[in-house]
Motif scaffolding. Structure first.
Motif, mmCIF file in Angstrom:
data_model
loop_
_atom_site.group_PDB
_atom_site.id
_atom_site.type_symbol
_atom_site.label_atom_id
_atom_site.label_comp_id
_atom_site.label_asym_id
_atom_site.label_seq_id
_atom_site.Cartn_x
_atom_site.Cartn_y
_atom_site.Cartn_z
ATOM 1 N N LEU A 182 0.831 -1.204 0.146
ATOM 2 C CA LEU A 182 -0.133 -0.022 -0.039
ATOM 3 C C LEU A 182 0.883 1.325 0.099
ATOM 4 C CD1 LEU A 182 -2.748 1.756 0.284
ATOM 5 C CD2 LEU A 182 -2.680 1.265 2.884
ATOM 6 N N GLU A 183 1.839 1.240 1.065
ATOM 7 C CA GLU A 183 2.787 2.364 0.984
ATOM 8 C C GLU A 183 3.591 2.521 -0.626
ATOM 9 O OE1 GLU A 183 2.523 4.463 3.342
ATOM 10 O OE2 GLU A 183 0.825 3.265 3.972
ATOM 11 N N GLU A 184 3.856 1.330 -1.046
ATOM 12 C CA GLU A 184 4.516 1.675 -2.377
ATOM 13 C C GLU A 184 3.631 2.230 -3.318
ATOM 14 O OE1 GLU A 184 7.838 -2.094 -2.372
ATOM 15 O OE2 GLU A 184 5.840 -2.403 -3.281
ATOM 16 N N THR A 185 2.486 1.420 -3.316
ATOM 17 C CA THR A 185 1.506 2.206 -4.228
ATOM 18 C C THR A 185 1.081 3.619 -4.059
ATOM 19 O OG1 THR A 185 0.564 -0.186 -4.152
ATOM 20 C CG2 THR A 185 -0.913 1.619 -5.105
ATOM 21 N N LYS A 186 1.179 3.987 -2.936
ATOM 22 C CA LYS A 186 0.900 5.712 -2.963
ATOM 23 C C LYS A 186 2.186 6.382 -3.480
ATOM 24 C CE LYS A 186 -1.459 5.340 1.417
ATOM 25 N NZ LYS A 186 -1.552 5.258 3.031
ATOM 26 N N ASN A 187 3.340 5.858 -3.447
ATOM 27 C CA ASN A 187 4.489 6.321 -4.121
ATOM 28 C C ASN A 187 4.408 6.208 -5.704
ATOM 29 O OD1 ASN A 187 6.793 7.769 -3.696
ATOM 30 N ND2 ASN A 187 8.059 5.721 -3.849
ATOM 31 N N HIS A 188 3.837 5.229 -5.958
ATOM 32 C CA HIS A 188 3.653 5.038 -7.665
ATOM 33 C C HIS A 188 2.740 6.063 -8.125
ATOM 34 C CE1 HIS A 188 4.303 0.379 -6.981
ATOM 35 N NE2 HIS A 188 5.420 1.170 -6.586
ATOM 36 N N VAL A 189 1.722 6.705 -7.255
ATOM 37 C CA VAL A 189 0.728 7.604 -7.877
ATOM 38 C C VAL A 189 1.526 8.849 -7.687
ATOM 39 C CG1 VAL A 189 -1.135 9.080 -6.945
ATOM 40 C CG2 VAL A 189 -1.215 6.525 -6.677
ATOM 41 N N LYS A 190 2.521 9.226 -6.794
ATOM 42 C CA LYS A 190 3.430 10.424 -6.961
ATOM 43 C C LYS A 190 4.284 10.201 -7.960
ATOM 44 C CE LYS A 190 3.322 10.883 -1.931
ATOM 45 N NZ LYS A 190 4.445 10.743 -0.484
ATOM 46 N N ARG A 191 4.598 9.242 -8.359
ATOM 47 C CA ARG A 191 5.511 9.016 -9.723
ATOM 48 C C ARG A 191 4.798 9.506 -10.815
ATOM 49 N NH1 ARG A 191 8.049 3.864 -7.790
ATOM 50 N NH2 ARG A 191 9.995 4.677 -6.365
ATOM 51 N N LEU A 192 3.705 8.902 -10.923
ATOM 52 C CA LEU A 192 2.768 9.163 -12.249
ATOM 53 C C LEU A 192 2.455 10.870 -12.042
ATOM 54 C CD1 LEU A 192 0.255 6.267 -12.060
ATOM 55 C CD2 LEU A 192 2.153 6.618 -13.442
ATOM 56 N N ASP A 193 2.037 11.300 -11.057
ATOM 57 C CA ASP A 193 2.206 13.040 -10.851
ATOM 58 C C ASP A 193 3.286 13.764 -11.493
ATOM 59 O OD1 ASP A 193 -0.281 13.193 -9.592
ATOM 60 O OD2 ASP A 193 0.648 13.048 -7.527
ATOM 61 N N GLN A 194 4.578 13.096 -11.247
ATOM 62 C CA GLN A 194 5.838 13.724 -11.822
ATOM 63 C C GLN A 194 5.945 13.535 -13.241
ATOM 64 O OE1 GLN A 194 8.211 11.697 -8.534
ATOM 65 N NE2 GLN A 194 9.781 12.886 -9.380
ATOM 66 N N ILE A 195 5.339 12.436 -13.895
ATOM 67 C CA ILE A 195 5.340 12.243 -15.048
ATOM 68 C C ILE A 195 4.458 13.109 -15.915
ATOM 69 C CG2 ILE A 195 4.943 10.408 -16.846
ATOM 70 C CD1 ILE A 195 5.944 8.204 -15.186
ATOM 71 N N PHE A 196 3.115 13.226 -15.290
ATOM 72 C CA PHE A 196 2.181 14.171 -15.855
ATOM 73 C C PHE A 196 2.994 15.497 -16.113
ATOM 74 C CE2 PHE A 196 -1.424 11.196 -14.764
ATOM 75 C CZ PHE A 196 -2.101 11.348 -15.915
ATOM 76 N N GLN A 197 3.733 16.009 -15.205
ATOM 77 C CA GLN A 197 4.318 17.154 -15.081
ATOM 78 C C GLN A 197 5.531 17.292 -15.959
ATOM 79 O OE1 GLN A 197 6.299 18.173 -11.138
ATOM 80 N NE2 GLN A 197 4.588 18.492 -10.265
ATOM 81 N N HIS A 198 6.329 16.277 -16.412
ATOM 82 C CA HIS A 198 7.059 16.336 -17.278
ATOM 83 C C HIS A 198 6.515 16.465 -18.742
ATOM 84 C CE1 HIS A 198 11.224 15.039 -15.863
ATOM 85 N NE2 HIS A 198 10.524 14.306 -14.930
ATOM 86 N N LEU A 199 5.203 16.145 -18.851
ATOM 87 C CA LEU A 199 4.677 16.132 -20.294
ATOM 88 C C LEU A 199 3.949 17.174 -20.204
ATOM 89 C CD1 LEU A 199 3.224 12.386 -20.448
ATOM 90 C CD2 LEU A 199 5.248 13.190 -21.414
ATOM 91 N N GLY A 200 3.692 18.261 -19.058
ATOM 92 C CA GLY A 200 3.248 19.479 -19.143
ATOM 93 C C GLY A 200 1.597 19.351 -19.079
ATOM 94 N N GLU A 201 1.293 18.030 -18.334
ATOM 95 C CA GLU A 201 -0.259 17.784 -18.244
ATOM 96 C C GLU A 201 -0.633 17.904 -16.876
ATOM 97 O OE1 GLU A 201 -2.146 17.237 -20.670
ATOM 98 O OE2 GLU A 201 -0.746 16.990 -22.541
ATOM 99 N N GLN A 202 -1.883 18.221 -16.672
ATOM 100 C CA GLN A 202 -2.500 17.922 -15.168
ATOM 101 C C GLN A 202 -2.673 16.339 -14.940
ATOM 102 O OE1 GLN A 202 -1.999 21.059 -13.786
ATOM 103 N NE2 GLN A 202 -3.734 20.277 -12.457
#
Lengths: 162, 162
Positions: A48-68
Motif C-alpha cells: 500500500l505504501e509503495e502504491t501511494k508512491n507509484h501515484v506520486k511518480r505518475l504525478d511527476q510524469i504528468f508534470q514532465h509532459l506538461g499535463e495535469q
C-alpha cells in the motif's frame, strides 16, 4: 481532430494507469483486512505504501509532459478488483481464503506489470529518459511484489489451504 | 455448506479462466481485423489457433477433476477486452492504432499468465501432475506470445507510431 500518435496513446495509458493506481490504494486496505495470515497482512500493508508512491511518480510524469494529473476510468482494474471481492466473499472464513486473496493481488500486479512495461517501451521510443526512469522504478517494485506473493503462497499459504 | 478449500478455489479459478479463454477466442478476430500491419494480423491469427487449443486443455483438466466444463463470468477479462475496444475505436485510422492493439493484447496475455501461474502452483500443491503438465504447456505459450508481441512492438510497430 484529436491526435492519434504514440504520444497521445502514452497520455491515454498514463491516465488509465493513474486511475488504476488510485483504485488499488483503495482496494489494498480491504485485502489486508480480509487476510488471515499476519505475514500476508504485512505484505499488503507494505505494498500500500509503495502504491501511494507509484501515484506520486505518475504525478511527476504528468508534470514532465506538461499535463495535469487526471484519471480515465479503467474498466480492467475495476473488473480485476471486483473478482477479488467476489473470492473474498465466497471463501470468507475458509481454508483457502488467503490463497484466493494472493491470486487476486497477483492479478492486480500483472495488470500493472503489463501497463508499466508497455509505457516504458513507449517512453523509450518517444525519447523521454526521465519518464523512463520513473516508470522503471515502479515496474521493478511491481515485479518484486509479484515474486514475493508467489513465494509467500508456495511456502506458507497454499500448504495451509490444501 | 460449500467447500472453501484449495480444491474448491482451484475449480472456481478454472471456471473463470474457461470463461476468459472463450471470451478471448471471440475477441482475437476483432483485434486481427482492426490491425494495420500484416505481421500483427498474422500474430493475432496464430494466437487465435493457440487459444482454441487452450480451451481444449481446460476441457481435459475439467475431465481430470471429474467435472463438467463450465464458465463463470470473468469480470476481469471483460474489462480488459472492453478497454482494448475503446483504444481500437479512439485510435482508429491513427498512427498509433497498432501500438494500442498490442498493448491491449499484452494486457490479455498478462491476465492469463497470472491465472495459469496461480493454478499451476495450486495443482502442484494439490498433487495433480497431469493437470500441472497441461497448465504448464499453456503458460509457456502465453509467455511466448507476450514476448513476441513485445519484440514486434519495439522493432516495428512503435517506431512507426511515434
Amino acid at each position: 481532430m484529436a491526435e492519434k500518435d504514440l504520444k497521445a496513446l502514452f497520455l491515454h495509458q498514463l491516465k488509465d494507469t493513474y486511475y488504476a493506481e488510485n483504485a488499488i490504494v483503495k482496494a489494498l486496505p480491504k485485502l489486508a483486512a480480509a487476510a488471515q495470515a499476519e505475514e500476508l497482512r504485512g505484505a499488503f500493508a507494505v505494498h500500500l505504501e509503495e502504491t501511494k508512491n507509484h501515484v506520486k511518480r505518475l504525478d511527476q510524469i504528468f508534470q514532465h509532459l506538461g499535463e495535469q494529473p487526471q484519471g480515465v476510468e479503467c474498466k480492467a482494474i475495476l473488473g480485476i478488483i471486483a473478482e477479488g471481492d467476489e473470492v473474498a466473499e465466497e471463501f470468507q472464513d475458509g481454508e483457502a481464503l488467503d490463497a484466493g486473496l494472493i491470486a487476486a493481488a497477483q492479478a492486480v500486479e500483472h495488470y500493472e506489470i503489463t501497463r508499466y512495461g508497455t509505457m516504458l517501451a513507449w517512453a523509450k521510443q518517444l525519447g523521454l529518459p526521465e519518464v523512463e526512469g520513473l516508470l522503471a522504478e515502479t515496474l521493478a517494485e511491481e515485479e518484486s511484489t509479484d515474486e514475493l506473493l508467489s513465494e509467500l503462497a508456495e511456502d506458507a499459504i497454499n500448504p495451509q489451504a490444501a
